[in-house]
Write a protein that holds these residues in place. Structure first.
Motif, PDB file in Angstrom:
ATOM      1  N   ILE B 114       0.839  -1.204   0.000  1.00 49.30           N
ATOM      2  CA  ILE B 114       0.000   0.000   0.000  1.00 49.30           C
ATOM      3  C   ILE B 114       0.870   1.248   0.000  1.00 49.30           C
ATOM      4  O   ILE B 114       0.627   2.211  -0.734  1.00 49.30           O
ATOM      5  N   MET B 115       1.942   1.192   0.803  1.00 51.88           N
ATOM      6  CA  MET B 115       2.815   2.372   0.868  1.00 51.88           C
ATOM      7  C   MET B 115       3.506   2.607  -0.473  1.00 51.88           C
ATOM      8  O   MET B 115       3.658   3.746  -0.923  1.00 51.88           O
ATOM      9  N   ILE B 116       3.936   1.518  -1.117  1.00 52.48           N
ATOM     10  CA  ILE B 116       4.621   1.684  -2.408  1.00 52.48           C
ATOM     11  C   ILE B 116       3.654   2.259  -3.442  1.00 52.48           C
ATOM     12  O   ILE B 116       3.990   3.190  -4.187  1.00 52.48           O
ATOM     13  N   ALA B 117       2.423   1.731  -3.447  1.00 50.25           N
ATOM     14  CA  ALA B 117       1.441   2.271  -4.384  1.00 50.25           C
ATOM     15  C   ALA B 117       1.192   3.739  -4.095  1.00 50.25           C
ATOM     16  O   ALA B 117       1.127   4.571  -5.011  1.00 50.25           O
ATOM     17  N   ALA B 118       1.085   4.079  -2.810  1.00 56.63           N
ATOM     18  CA  ALA B 118       0.816   5.477  -2.461  1.00 56.63           C
ATOM     19  C   ALA B 118       1.953   6.370  -2.931  1.00 56.63           C
ATOM     20  O   ALA B 118       1.720   7.445  -3.489  1.00 56.63           O
ATOM     21  N   SER B 119       3.189   5.926  -2.733  1.00 58.88           N
ATOM     22  CA  SER B 119       4.294   6.793  -3.124  1.00 58.88           C
ATOM     23  C   SER B 119       4.338   6.938  -4.647  1.00 58.88           C
ATOM     24  O   SER B 119       4.630   8.015  -5.168  1.00 58.88           O
ATOM     25  N   ALA B 120       4.002   5.863  -5.371  1.00 58.12           N
ATOM     26  CA  ALA B 120       3.972   5.980  -6.831  1.00 58.12           C
ATOM     27  C   ALA B 120       2.903   6.979  -7.259  1.00 58.12           C
ATOM     28  O   ALA B 120       3.111   7.767  -8.184  1.00 58.12           O
ATOM     29  N   MET B 131       7.761  10.128 -19.307  1.00 58.06           N
ATOM     30  CA  MET B 131       8.611   9.081 -18.777  1.00 58.06           C
ATOM     31  C   MET B 131       8.238   8.783 -17.331  1.00 58.06           C
ATOM     32  O   MET B 131       7.993   7.637 -16.953  1.00 58.06           O
ATOM     33  N   THR B 132       8.215   9.814 -16.511  1.00 62.91           N
ATOM     34  CA  THR B 132       7.884   9.607 -15.095  1.00 62.91           C
ATOM     35  C   THR B 132       6.430   9.175 -14.931  1.00 62.91           C
ATOM     36  O   THR B 132       6.114   8.353 -14.079  1.00 62.91           O
ATOM     37  N   ILE B 133       5.563   9.721 -15.760  1.00 63.48           N
ATOM     38  CA  ILE B 133       4.159   9.316 -15.662  1.00 63.48           C
ATOM     39  C   ILE B 133       4.043   7.819 -15.876  1.00 63.48           C
ATOM     40  O   ILE B 133       3.421   7.098 -15.093  1.00 63.48           O
ATOM     41  N   PHE B 134       4.692   7.342 -16.923  1.00 58.85           N
ATOM     42  CA  PHE B 134       4.557   5.926 -17.254  1.00 58.85           C
ATOM     43  C   PHE B 134       5.139   5.029 -16.166  1.00 58.85           C
ATOM     44  O   PHE B 134       4.507   4.064 -15.735  1.00 58.85           O
ATOM     45  N   VAL B 135       6.339   5.377 -15.704  1.00 56.66           N
ATOM     46  CA  VAL B 135       6.980   4.528 -14.690  1.00 56.66           C
ATOM     47  C   VAL B 135       6.112   4.462 -13.437  1.00 56.66           C
ATOM     48  O   VAL B 135       5.858   3.384 -12.888  1.00 56.66           O
ATOM     49  N   ASN B 136       5.627   5.602 -12.998  1.00 54.63           N
ATOM     50  CA  ASN B 136       4.841   5.607 -11.770  1.00 54.63           C
ATOM     51  C   ASN B 136       3.503   4.897 -11.956  1.00 54.63           C
ATOM     52  O   ASN B 136       3.019   4.212 -11.056  1.00 54.63           O
ATOM     53  N   LEU B 137       2.911   5.072 -13.138  1.00 54.54           N
ATOM     54  CA  LEU B 137       1.654   4.380 -13.423  1.00 54.54           C
ATOM     55  C   LEU B 137       1.859   2.871 -13.308  1.00 54.54           C
ATOM     56  O   LEU B 137       1.027   2.147 -12.770  1.00 54.54           O
ATOM     57  N   LEU B 176       1.308   3.290 -23.701  1.00 55.61           N
ATOM     58  CA  LEU B 176       2.698   3.368 -24.146  1.00 55.61           C
ATOM     59  C   LEU B 176       2.777   3.740 -25.628  1.00 55.61           C
ATOM     60  O   LEU B 176       3.599   4.543 -26.049  1.00 55.61           O
ATOM     61  N   MET B 177       1.853   3.166 -26.400  1.00 52.43           N
ATOM     62  CA  MET B 177       1.846   3.473 -27.819  1.00 52.43           C
ATOM     63  C   MET B 177       1.519   4.949 -28.029  1.00 52.43           C
ATOM     64  O   MET B 177       2.111   5.626 -28.866  1.00 52.43           O
ATOM     65  N   GLY B 178       0.599   5.448 -27.213  1.00 49.79           N
ATOM     66  CA  GLY B 178       0.240   6.866 -27.298  1.00 49.79           C
ATOM     67  C   GLY B 178       1.433   7.741 -27.011  1.00 49.79           C
ATOM     68  O   GLY B 178       1.701   8.717 -27.727  1.00 49.79           O
ATOM     69  N   VAL B 179       2.189   7.363 -25.978  1.00 54.03           N
ATOM     70  CA  VAL B 179       3.381   8.142 -25.643  1.00 54.03           C
ATOM     71  C   VAL B 179       4.366   8.107 -26.817  1.00 54.03           C
ATOM     72  O   VAL B 179       4.942   9.132 -27.199  1.00 54.03           O
ATOM     73  N   ALA B 180       4.516   6.927 -27.397  1.00 54.20           N
ATOM     74  CA  ALA B 180       5.427   6.805 -28.529  1.00 54.20           C
ATOM     75  C   ALA B 180       4.977   7.679 -29.702  1.00 54.20           C
ATOM     76  O   ALA B 180       5.781   8.355 -30.336  1.00 54.20           O
ATOM     77  N   PHE B 181       3.680   7.674 -29.983  1.00 61.39           N
ATOM     78  CA  PHE B 181       3.155   8.518 -31.067  1.00 61.39           C
ATOM     79  C   PHE B 181       3.442   9.988 -30.781  1.00 61.39           C
ATOM     80  O   PHE B 181       3.881  10.737 -31.663  1.00 61.39           O
ATOM     81  N   LEU B 182       3.168  10.393 -29.545  1.00 55.55           N
ATOM     82  CA  LEU B 182       3.417  11.792 -29.208  1.00 55.55           C
ATOM     83  C   LEU B 182       4.898  12.119 -29.375  1.00 55.55           C
ATOM     84  O   LEU B 182       5.269  13.189 -29.854  1.00 55.55           O
TER      85      LEU B 182
END
Lengths: 652, 497
Positions: B114-120, B131-137, B176-182
């Motif tokens: 729970i704590m790890i999810a909260a920090s993400a 980049m950070t959005i994807f990793v944290n998601l 991820l594909m959307g990010v790649a397109f952008l």
């Protein structure tokens, strides 16, 4: 000023009673529960009297600002309480009759296992109702508005062992929410026109509007201001039709009689149902600008009065008769408000609270005595055994029927005079004369069904010679006597005139010009015609129901050749069935359809099976975990993605 | 890439939570598995320390911290949402005491995840770069997949976990594909960089497809129709404290990140995405409410109701562009405020189901815990437990939007704003949808207050009572004194531009 800074106590005291009884009531002895429940409203009543007296020296009204409720860049709503002449009258009504009914409830309900819960709900209701009439802005009024709706719902379903009661409670809540929906739209509209929700601010802003101009900003840009105001007015009235049981939303009130009788008296006759009238009175500055809307209100009100008066004739449940009569009398009040002579509507609110509370509580006493029998055909001859209750009930009936010199006569007369004045004013629209005619006819109907009710209940042969009547608790008799005195004397003692002068400065002046000669004519026409129809109505009632043989003949007629006509009325003109077929069922179907589509078709159909192949890597591994559901989720996602992408590519 | 120690301050609150979570997992090795005081103190301490850090950032530091080449930014919106997430996390930690002890789940694992999810999530709302959005998601999602399936012996829970994983992976592909397109269209992952590129006229259909797919990814996470199909099964199968956790925090984090993406990367194309969100909001409100109408399980009903509430929150985003074609980013504030009100009433309602849990005799003589789920579990319990029933009543009325609760103000502020910007139709649909919703919320009240009890063997867990009380208090407090909260929400959006 002492009282101005303690206005908050008026709604707070019943709220404290609710919290104590609601959370600890199970552990307290019943007498203590009753003392706690009655003390709060009683002190609130004393404070209200003080506030009323203080108004003599503060004609502009009392106001206590508490704190800023919502304050943002665009929306500022304070949390404050106010008492002006209109609110003061409502306060007297709510706390005065409220206290009496709390006392009566002790006698009526003290044997019930959930007595403390009942008293707690009553207290909560009172707190919400006081909030409704004291709030200094539209949103705070809405808080009370929803609060009383919730309590009404909880109290209708109080005896939940009978499932019909629970249903009735839910019906009341849902129907009221439809009204609230209109209310909110009206409030939003008004807010976007005036930029405030406070009474004073709104009044000034509306007065400052140029009625011939167009709206320049917001969602109604380009619309004439007059039209926007009419939308607001009609929507607010739509809200009022929910709470105050007018066409088309009156259907919940008769069903609400499933609740305990004190509830019917307090909430569904004396106080909550007048909230819509209060709203109209509070927004008088808006409605006087809108003669067309006032015409609509008067017409709806007159139709409601007539329709429910007709239905009341054919009901056999003592409380149902009183319920339809309440709907009918509320129609009178709305008609009075719609004339622009707002004090006439308010006057009827007050007298109606006296005599209808009396009638309901009297009916409660009869019901207790009859061991919870409510069918008037099974009563009869109660006069001999219940002399006290009978006399008091008959006083209430005379007031309801509008017999001089009882209170109901004066207030109904004032409304009829105001309607006639409107109709006979030069340049008045012709509908007003029709409205006047409908109301006079309804006054006759009222006298007729009231007579029928009294005769069937108290006179004639007892339906059962060997019945053993239950004793009526002394607190109940005391409250009945108190209300009977008010119903008999309020008119004679000049309550109407006093109300007129006391509240005169709160109302915006009516649109029609004052014409004293016409005023006198209106007065005599109203008095003459209403007295005539009342005499006719009572005469017909006595003629038809007092003699055993004629009553039997009438019975045969309703079962034989008159069955069709009579059936329409006794089945309430099939309005419930109409709503069921055209509104309730379609929503149910839509929900079921959606459920069916998603659950059966999408998940089990070939579409999913087909796409399941496309994720066959997963599906092979997951065969045993309802792969259908997973592929339904992915299919839905896939469809969504395709729509989104296509839309974005093709759109710009 | 180099960075200064100062930039770490942007991560400090999230790091505190993350470290506490990791230590909690490690603690399992050192302390006997039956003691939970050490875990509770560690995680509770982490949450409180992070809240304190955020508080000091908000009230003393005040200027936003941009860190790591502007990949993370700790501004007012990040602080506002992080505080909401932490408040919810704190409450869930307390109520998960019941789930862990009743079901024999390791404290370290559960609290740690729970704590790890909260920090993400805290870093997600502060992310300024895809980049950070994807990793944290992804960190967040992985933690949730495990949490959903953590009751290993419960087939429903396992099934929910797998479903969530599969459909989640599917949606992640699109994101991820959307990010790649952008990236292909603009040559950058940074939100502000994308805006500059789009302003230069690089508005190709590639960029549009990218934006659409990114929105799909977010819509999936927050459970918007038609990307909501996983919600009922996952919410129903997961341990109830996990359900409560994900239904409130993920929604707050997802909507928050979406607001940041839309306002920073694509404000000039609001003509594109606002209409899309309009339809999505309408579909979500209508479908969520109509489906909830059909449920007999309260837990499942609350799952669909959470879908419906996503729809309400989306109304704010969909009406950011007023009908006279001006762009009003301030509108997003009403979504933030709505999410705040939603957090407490939903947490309270789910916690109540945990509170009313009872023991079922299992096959081999052992007993198995069952949270209250069906209406009959709640029948007539108002007389036995007036406090708890009153609180549940409060949460339900708040969810239905009855004053003077937080839920009413959230809806009022939201719909009043939409009407002010000219969007009457969607406001009318929204108000009507909430009218329908009352029907199923009331049904629960009817069962609690107006039925004879059927099962009366619930064994309330005392620590859950604390959560219910706190959530009830917050629901009332926000309802009566919303001023400060609305102001904070508006301020969060104001600094974003």
């Amino acid at each position: 000023m002492e009282i101005e800074s303690s206005l908050y106590l008026i709604p707070l005291l019943p709220l404290v009673g609710f919290l104590v009884n609601g959370l600890l009531g199970n552990q307290l002895p019943k007498w203590l529960v009753a003392v706690i429940a009655c003390t709060g409203p009683f002190i609130a009543f004393l404070l209200s009297v003080q506030a009323l007296q203080a108004l003599a020296t503060h004609p502009e009204g009392l106001h206590q600002a508490m704190f800023s409720w919502i304050s943002t860049g665009t929306l500022n709503v304070p949390f404050g309480l106010q008492v002006d002449a209109l609110t003061a009258i409502m306060l007297m009504n709510v706390t005065g009759i409220g206290t009496a009914i709390h006392l009566y409830s002790y006698g009526y309900m003290h044997a019930d296992p959930s007595f403390s819960r009942f008293m707690a709900y009553l207290n909560l209701f009172l707190a919400a109702m006081l909030m409704l009439v004291m709030g200094d802005n539209l949103l705070l009024l809405f808080v009370g508005w929803e609060g009383v709706g919730l309590c009404s719902y909880l109290l209708i379903g109080f005896w939940y062992q009978d499932f019909a009661n629970v249903d009735a409670g839910r019906k009341a809540f849902i129907v009221n929410r439809i009204g609230d929906f209109a209310f909110l739209i009206g409030a939003f509209t008004l807010y976007s026109l005036t930029g405030t929700l406070e009474w004073h601010g709104m009044e000034q802003a509306v007065a400052a509007l140029d009625l011939n101009a167009m709206v320049v900003s917001g969602p109604m840009t380009g619309m004439p201001i007059m039209v926007a105001l009419m939308i607001a007015g009609l929507c607010l009235f739509g809200g009022a039709t929910g709470k105050s049981a007018q066409i088309p939303l009156y259907v919940w009130l008769p069903d609400a009689m499933a609740g305990p009788t004190p509830v019917s008296a307090l909430i569904h006759a004396a106080t909550m149902v007048t909230a819509g009238i209060y709203l109209l009175g509070r927004m008088d500055f808006l409605f006087v600008l809108l003669p067309a809307v006032m015409g609509v209100i008067a017409l709806v009100a007159a139709c409601t009065a007539l329709l429910s008066g007709l239905i009341a004739i054919a009901q056999n449940d003592i409380k149902k008769v009183l319920a339809y009569s309440t709907v009918s009398q509320l129609g009178f009040m709305f008609a009075g408000m719609a004339t622009g002579f707002f004090h006439t509507g308010l006057f009827h609110v007050v007298t109606h609270a006296f005599f209808k509370a009396l009638l309901f509580l009297g009916a409660g006493a009869v019901i207790v005595a009859m061991h919870h029998e409510q069918d008037i055909r099974k009563m009869g001859g109660l006069w001999k055994d219940l002399k006290g209750v009978s006399i008091l009930f008959i006083i209430g009936s005379l007031a309801l029927a509008g017999v001089p010199p009882f209170a109901g006569f004066y207030s109904k007369d004032a409304i009829l005079a105001a309607v006639y004045y409107q109709a006979a004013s030069p340049g008045a629209s012709p509908e007003w004369m029709v409205i006047f005619g409908m109301l006079v006819f309804t006054a006759g109907l009222t006298a007729f069904y009231t007579t029928r009710l009294v005769v069937l209940t108290f006179f004639g042969k007892p339906a059962d010679e060997h019945r053993h009547l239950h004793e009526v608790h002394w607190t109940m008799m005391a409250v009945l006597a108190f209300l009977a005195a008010l119903s008999a004397l309020a008119g004679v003692l000049g309550l109407g005139t006093w109300l007129d002068t006391f509240t005169h400065h709160v109302w915006s002046p009516p649109a029609v010009e004052v014409n004293e000669a016409l005023e006198h004519t209106a007065h005599y026409v109203a008095m003459g015609s209403s007295t005539a129809v009342v005499v006719l109505g009572i005469g017909a009632g006595l003629f038809l129901y007092l003699s055993e043989s004629r009553r039997e003949a009438l019975d045969r007629w309703t079962k034989g050749s008159g069955a069709r006509v009579y059936g329409m009325a006794s089945h309430k003109f099939f309005v419930d069935e109409f709503y069921e077929a055209f509104i309730v069922n379609p929503i149910g179907w839509l929900a079921k359809l959606l459920w069916g589509v998603v659950d059966r078709i999408v998940i089990d159909s070939g579409i999913v099976e087909g796409s399941a192949l496309s994720v066959s890597g997963f599906s092979a591994a997951l065969r045993h975990t309802q792969v259908g559901a997973v592929s339904a989720a992915t299919t839905s996602t896939l469809v969504g993605v395709i729509v989104v992408v296509l839309w974005l590519v093709l759109h710009g | 890439m180099t960075f200064t120690i100062y930039e770490l301050a942007a991560m400090q609150p999230a790091l505190l939570v993350m470290i506490a979570g990791l230590l909690a997992v490690g603690l399992d090795t050192f302390v006997p598995s039956k003691t939970r005081i050490a875990h509770a103190m560690l995680c509770g301490g982490g949450v409180i320390a992070a809240m304190a850090a955020l508080g000091s950032q908000l009230y003393y530091q005040r200027t936003a911290i941009h860190a790591f080449g502007n990949m993370l930014v700790l501004d007012d919106m990040a602080c506002f949402l992080s505080l909401a997430i932490l408040a919810a996390t704190g409450l869930v930690l307390i109520s998960s005491d019941a789930d862990t002890t009743r079901r024999n789940i390791g404290f370290g694992e559960y609290y740690g995840l729970i704590m790890i999810a909260a920090s993400a999530m805290m870093m997600l709302v502060a992310s300024n770069d895809f980049m950070t959005i994807f990793v944290n998601l992804e960190v967040l999602s992985l933690a949730l997949y495990v949490l959903t399936g953590i009751t290993r012996k419960n087939p429903r829970s396992n099934e929910a976990s797998v479903k969530y994983l599969v459909s989640g992976a599917f949606a992640t592909c699109f994101f991820l594909m959307g990010v790649a397109f952008l990236y292909g269209a603009t040559g950058t992952f940074a939100l502000s960089g994308i805006r500059e590129a789009l302003a230069l006229g690089l508005d190709s259909s590639m960029a549009r497809v990218g934006l659409g797919m990114v929105m799909v990814g977010f819509a999936f996470k927050i459970g918007a129709v038609p990307f909501h199909m996983w919600v009922p099964d996952v919410y129903e199968g997961a341990p109830t404290s996990t359900t409560a956790f994900m239904s409130v925090t993920v929604k707050a984090a997802g909507v928050g990140a979406l607001i940041r993406v839309l306002l920073i990367a694509a404000p000039m194309r609001s003509d594109l995405w606002a209409d899309l969100l309009w339809w999505m909001a309408v579909a979500t409100m209508v479908v969520g409410n109509l489906m909830a109408l059909q449920q007999t399980s309260v837990k499942r009903m609350l799952a669909f109701s959470s879908v419906a509430h996503t729809g309400y929150a989306l109304v704010a985003l969909a009406t950011m562009r007023s009908t006279d074609e001006t762009f009003v980013p301030e509108a997003a504030a009403s979504a933030l405020f709505y999410l705040l009100t939603y957090t407490f009433m939903t947490l309270g309602a789910f916690s109540f189901l945990i509170y009313m849990g009872h023991e079922l005799p299992g096959k081999d003589g052992t007993s198995e815990w069952q949270d209250a789920e069906t209406l009959s579990d709640l029948a007539g319990m108002a007389d036995r437990r007036p406090w708890a029933a009153a609180m549940m009543g409060l949460f339900l009325l708040s969810l239905g939007g009855i004053p003077p609760t937080a839920g009413f103000l959230g809806k009022f502020y939201l719909f009043a704003g939409a009407i002010e910007r000219g969007h009457v139709t969607i406001a009318v649909i929204g108000v009507m949808a909430s009218l329908v919703s009352l029907y199923y919320y009331l049904r629960v009240i009817v069962w609690m207050y107006m039925k004879e009890p059927m099962i009366a063997d619930e064994k309330p867990h005392p620590s859950v009572a604390v959560v219910i009380a706190l959530a009830g208090l917050a629901t009332l407090l926000i309802g009566v004194m919303p001023g400060a909260f609305i102001a904070a929400a508006e301020h969060s959006i104001a600094v974003l531009r």
